[in-house]
Design a protein around this motif. Structure first.
Motif, PDB file in Angstrom:
ATOM      1  N   ALA A 103      75.025 -50.398  30.555  1.00  0.00           N
ATOM      2  CA  ALA A 103      75.905 -50.446  31.735  1.00  0.00           C
ATOM      3  C   ALA A 103      77.284 -51.024  31.424  1.00  0.00           C
ATOM      4  N   GLY A 104      78.152 -50.912  32.414  1.00  0.00           N
ATOM      5  CA  GLY A 104      79.505 -51.459  32.275  1.00  0.00           C
ATOM      6  C   GLY A 104      80.519 -50.376  31.982  1.00  0.00           C
ATOM      7  N   TYR A 163      77.113 -46.193  34.366  1.00  0.00           N
ATOM      8  CA  TYR A 163      76.485 -47.239  35.186  1.00  0.00           C
ATOM      9  C   TYR A 163      77.454 -48.409  35.343  1.00  0.00           C
ATOM     10  N   PRO A 164      78.410 -48.272  36.276  1.00  0.00           N
ATOM     11  CA  PRO A 164      79.336 -49.398  36.495  1.00  0.00           C
ATOM     12  C   PRO A 164      78.551 -50.639  36.925  1.00  0.00           C
ATOM     13  N   ALA A 165      79.142 -51.800  36.705  1.00  0.00           N
ATOM     14  CA  ALA A 165      78.456 -53.051  37.027  1.00  0.00           C
ATOM     15  C   ALA A 165      78.009 -53.075  38.488  1.00  0.00           C
ATOM     16  N   SER A 166      76.754 -53.461  38.695  1.00  0.00           N
ATOM     17  CA  SER A 166      76.221 -53.596  40.051  1.00  0.00           C
ATOM     18  C   SER A 166      75.130 -54.660  39.997  1.00  0.00           C
ATOM     19  N   HIS A 167      74.636 -55.047  41.143  1.00  0.00           N
ATOM     20  CA  HIS A 167      73.516 -56.006  41.152  1.00  0.00           C
ATOM     21  C   HIS A 167      72.350 -55.454  40.345  1.00  0.00           C
ATOM     22  N   THR A 200      72.385 -53.286  37.804  1.00  0.00           N
ATOM     23  CA  THR A 200      72.586 -53.295  36.338  1.00  0.00           C
ATOM     24  C   THR A 200      72.420 -54.710  35.796  1.00  0.00           C
ATOM     25  N   ILE A 201      72.829 -55.681  36.577  1.00  0.00           N
ATOM     26  CA  ILE A 201      72.693 -57.072  36.114  1.00  0.00           C
ATOM     27  C   ILE A 201      71.222 -57.483  36.139  1.00  0.00           C
ATOM     28  N   LYS A 230      69.385 -56.248  33.243  1.00  0.00           N
ATOM     29  CA  LYS A 230      69.918 -56.687  31.933  1.00  0.00           C
ATOM     30  C   LYS A 230      70.531 -55.542  31.137  1.00  0.00           C
ATOM     31  N   TRP A 231      71.199 -54.652  31.838  1.00  0.00           N
ATOM     32  CA  TRP A 231      71.796 -53.495  31.166  1.00  0.00           C
ATOM     33  C   TRP A 231      73.170 -53.780  30.570  1.00  0.00           C
ATOM     34  N   HIS A 232      73.651 -55.037  30.719  1.00  0.00           N
ATOM     35  CA  HIS A 232      74.940 -55.381  30.109  1.00  0.00           C
ATOM     36  C   HIS A 232      74.758 -56.061  28.753  1.00  0.00           C
TER      37      HIS A 232
END
Ligand code: UT7
Length: 335
Positions: free
Chosen positions: A197-198, A202-206, A208-209, A212-214
């Motif tokens: 993500a990021g 998959y832009p940052a979102s609740h 994705t956080i 743990k996709w960042h």
């Protein structure tokens, strides 16, 4: 007309002070010095702790190191390329920020070739010089891997560290410099080593956080298999193509991801360990910085005319090798 090549004329580096060793890691996750040393060959890695500072902080220091040691001035630089997978921001390019921090006013851009990024950037920079378009070019490899490592995941957190190193490239008509390159990519390997993500998918979102996709995801076994065959194959291929016998090679400078991958590559090339630059034990995998950081640490031992092969494999997948006939006695900067 004489053929113009790009030759490396200086190397600079910056490594953050803080050392995260295997002992400290074993208090954070279920791991041990014994496992990390036998499976990967890493003892410690450096971590950039400065609040709000990213890869450009380290990259700028590596560039300043070059200015200090050579006397070259920022206004003489025509182009700066930064290889990184951990840019300060999605945009503008980290290369733009490094230029601003070091007083360079020139074209600058980033290249993302993951662990092969430095080679991709070096080859690109050389083409600008060979065409006569640019004269003094800096190539930076800078990665703050700690910004994308999940320190609760023992399968990745033991592997990576932060660092930056840079080279100055200039034109030459002598029989030296970047003489050949074989660079490749295969995007079908993208799901084995990536940060999900990021980006625009998959832009940052609740979500994705929470997922743990960042952080870095790696299927280590699959990547290992590809890394061994690709890095060894391409290194052997570039040797053969340029008629370099094992005993004629001064140095292999491999990407530092796993000591076992480095050893397998050297074995396939028919060279011994003392022909290989290895510093993975002290820095871990610093992605785009591994190869120039080796050149920096071994600069004093590098001699004019040395046959040097740089080789890498990384996410994408990306891989490749560059053959360099070294252009100066490194001792001149170490009196
Ligand atoms: O630079 C970009 C390219 N990246 C690379 O080239 C990396 C390529 N991959 C590798 O270097 C290796 O695959 C790793 C170092 C990532 C892993 O080594 P491995 O020998 O392939 O280990 P593995 O993944 O097969 O895991 C073996 C065991 C597993 O336990 P079980 O399932 O056998 O019970 C893991 O859970 O080791 C365990 N393990 C650990 N144990 C202690 C995985 N990480 C750790 C750890 N400490 N840090």
């Amino acid at each position: 007309m004489e053929k113009v090549r790009a030759t490396i004329t200086a190397v600079g580096a910056y490594v953050p002070e803080y050392i995260l060793d295997n002992h400290e890691l074993s208090t954070m996750v279920d791991t041990s010095d014994e496992w990390i040393m036998t499976r990967v060959g890493i003892k410690e890695r450096h971590i950039l702790k400065e609040e709000g500072e990213g890869s450009s902080y380290m990259g700028a220091r590596a560039v300043e190191d070059i200015f200090k040691k050579t006397g070259v001035k920022p206004e003489e630089i025509d182009l700066l390329i930064c290889a990184t997978v951990t840019p300060d921001h999605p945009f503008p390019a980290t290369a733009n920020i490094i230029c601003d921090k070091t007083g360079i006013q020139a074209q600058s851009f980033d290249i993302n070739g993951a662990c092969s990024g430095f080679l991709f950037a070096l080859d690109t920079a050389a083409k600008f010089i060979e065409s006569g378009h640019k004269k003094k070019v800096i190539v930076v490899g800078a990665d703050k891997m700690s910004s994308i490592v999940d320190y609760t995941d023992r399968t990745t957190c033991v592997l990576f560290g932060d660092a930056s190193a840079a080279v100055l490239l200039e034109p030459t008509t002598e029989d030296e410099g970047l003489k050949d390159s074989i660079l490749q990519s295969d995007g079908s390997g993208r799901n084995y080593l990536y940060m999900k993500a990021g980006g625009s998918a998959y832009p940052a979102s609740h979500e994705t956080i929470d997922n743990k996709w960042h952080y870095i995801y790696q299927d280590g076994k699959t990547v290992f298999k590809h890394a061994v065959s690709r890095m060894a194959d391409v290194s052997v291929e570039i040797m053969k193509k340029n008629n370099i016998a094992p005993e004629e090679l001064a140095w292999l400078v491999p990407h530092q991801a796993n000591l076992r991958i480095i050893d397998a590559t050297a074995q396939r090339m028919g060279i011994s360990r003392d022909q290989v630059m290895i510093n993975i034990e002290r820095y871990g995998n610093t992605t785009a910085a591994t190869i120039p950081l080796c050149l920096y640490e071994w600069e004093e031992q590098l001699k004019k005319g040395d046959n040097v092969i740089l080789a890498a494999f990384g996410a994408g997948f990306t891989w490749g090798a560059i053959y360099v006939k070294w252009g100066y006695d490194g001792k001149k900067y170490h009196k």
